[in-house]
Write an enzyme that holds these catalytic residues in place. Sequence first.
Site, PDB file in Angstrom:
ATOM      1  N   ASP A 106       0.824  -1.199   0.000  1.00 50.53           N
ATOM      2  CA  ASP A 106       0.000   0.000   0.000  1.00 50.53           C
ATOM      3  C   ASP A 106       0.863   1.255   0.000  1.00 50.53           C
ATOM      4  O   ASP A 106       2.063   1.207   0.270  1.00 50.53           O
ATOM      5  CB  ASP A 106      -0.908   0.016   1.234  1.00 50.53           C
ATOM      6  CG  ASP A 106      -2.067  -0.963   1.121  1.00 50.53           C
ATOM      7  OD1 ASP A 106      -2.399  -1.346  -0.014  1.00 50.53           O
ATOM      8  OD2 ASP A 106      -2.633  -1.329   2.164  1.00 50.53           O
TER       9      ASP A 106
ATOM     10  N   LYS B 299      -3.998   3.289  -3.011  1.00 49.40           N
ATOM     11  CA  LYS B 299      -5.071   4.123  -3.573  1.00 49.40           C
ATOM     12  C   LYS B 299      -4.695   5.588  -3.400  1.00 49.40           C
ATOM     13  O   LYS B 299      -4.560   6.081  -2.287  1.00 49.40           O
ATOM     14  CB  LYS B 299      -6.402   3.807  -2.883  1.00 49.40           C
ATOM     15  CG  LYS B 299      -6.846   2.356  -3.059  1.00 49.40           C
ATOM     16  CD  LYS B 299      -8.125   2.077  -2.283  1.00 49.40           C
ATOM     17  CE  LYS B 299      -8.582   0.637  -2.497  1.00 49.40           C
ATOM     18  NZ  LYS B 299      -7.631  -0.353  -1.970  1.00 49.40           N
TER      19      LYS B 299
ATOM     20  N   MET C 235      -7.758   8.084   9.078  1.00 41.04           N
ATOM     21  CA  MET C 235      -8.211   8.560   7.763  1.00 41.04           C
ATOM     22  C   MET C 235      -9.246   9.670   7.913  1.00 41.04           C
ATOM     23  O   MET C 235     -10.239   9.734   7.185  1.00 41.04           O
ATOM     24  CB  MET C 235      -8.793   7.400   6.936  1.00 41.04           C
ATOM     25  CG  MET C 235      -7.804   6.288   6.677  1.00 41.04           C
ATOM     26  SD  MET C 235      -8.519   4.850   5.842  1.00 41.04           S
ATOM     27  CE  MET C 235      -9.494   4.145   7.192  1.00 41.04           C
TER      28      MET C 235
END
Length: 379
Positions: free
Chosen positions: A34, A56, A169
């Site tokens: 990631d 992402k 997040m």
Amino acid sequence: MGRVALVGAGPGSASLLTVRAEELIGRAGAVVLDALVGSEVRALVRPGAEVFDVGKRPGRPFSQRAINDLLVELAAHHDLVVRLKGGDPFLFGRGGEELEALLEAGVAVEVVPGVPSATAAAAAAGIALTHRGLADGLIVLTGHRHGDAALDYDWSALVASGLTIVVLMGVGSRGAIAKELIAHGASPTTPVAVITRASWPNEVVSVGDLSTLETMAVEAPSTIVIGPVAGHARPWRRSLSLAGLRVAVTRPRAENDPLRRALEDRGAFVIDAPAIELGPPSDGGQTLLEALARVEAYDWIVFTSQNAVARVVDAVGDLRRLGRVRLAAIGPSTARALCEVRLRPDLVPTSYVGEGLVDAFPAGAGRVLLARARFPPHA
């Protein structure tokens, strides 16, 4: 069919990896990682392994279905595939979804927990998430729900619980979170700490309260801690002599590097910035082998680095061949490398440069083998 290990990479620093995680990363034939996996951890991937960055990022979506399919496909071609995820794979890391997909496809799986970013970030800031008299527990929330769904938590229950709230997040939604908590009874002066890039060399800890959370100058990746404990931070790193310093180490990274360990023990963030790269000789080592085939004919061998010690000792084989040869080491690190293979240097200059070695060398004639790197000519 090989197996896939779902491995937690921790908050970023390689020193916070579990022993099992480091072992698997170094053995894997393929690594799928990631965006939040730090460069220190990435450097542990063995040379030649396939590396797939499926992080992402804005403008570069990578669907979970595509990641699942990639893992199954790689397992068909490698004995060991490591799926490397920031923090812990089962804490907002979608590790559960990947585990289900792999097992349904008949792929063997191992799960290696990682140090969760929620707890690691608080520890970096000196915040005890649970503290007698302040908080009897904690709640970990995501600030970005699947499909951008609304953050429709039971805000009244969260406020009434009196528990520490940790938001992952949540940089983009921090204003909305603060407003909801205040609207449902939380005091605007409730302490808040935002830890950005915890355990990375550019780690930042910002403090404020719910009334200022929205305007705090922070950026992702960050962990937000809300509650009385955030006002009782004990920045332990300041107690270390090199706290706050970033030190670039220009030599190639080595296992158990005493310089790196000493810097980190004193609180410095160490940044790897190797100015040279070690590699095999351009002739495949033939010149060295030819010289060492008649090593008994030399009066001295001069070692200019730890790497030279390793290469020479490996090529000599039977160290009894060095019985009459005297050994010189350019500095204490090279001398220690000799001692580790039961060879004691006869000469170590007090000035650890080539000129110092020349000045310390005894006068007289003799044959000297200089074991050193060959530097490429300037372009």
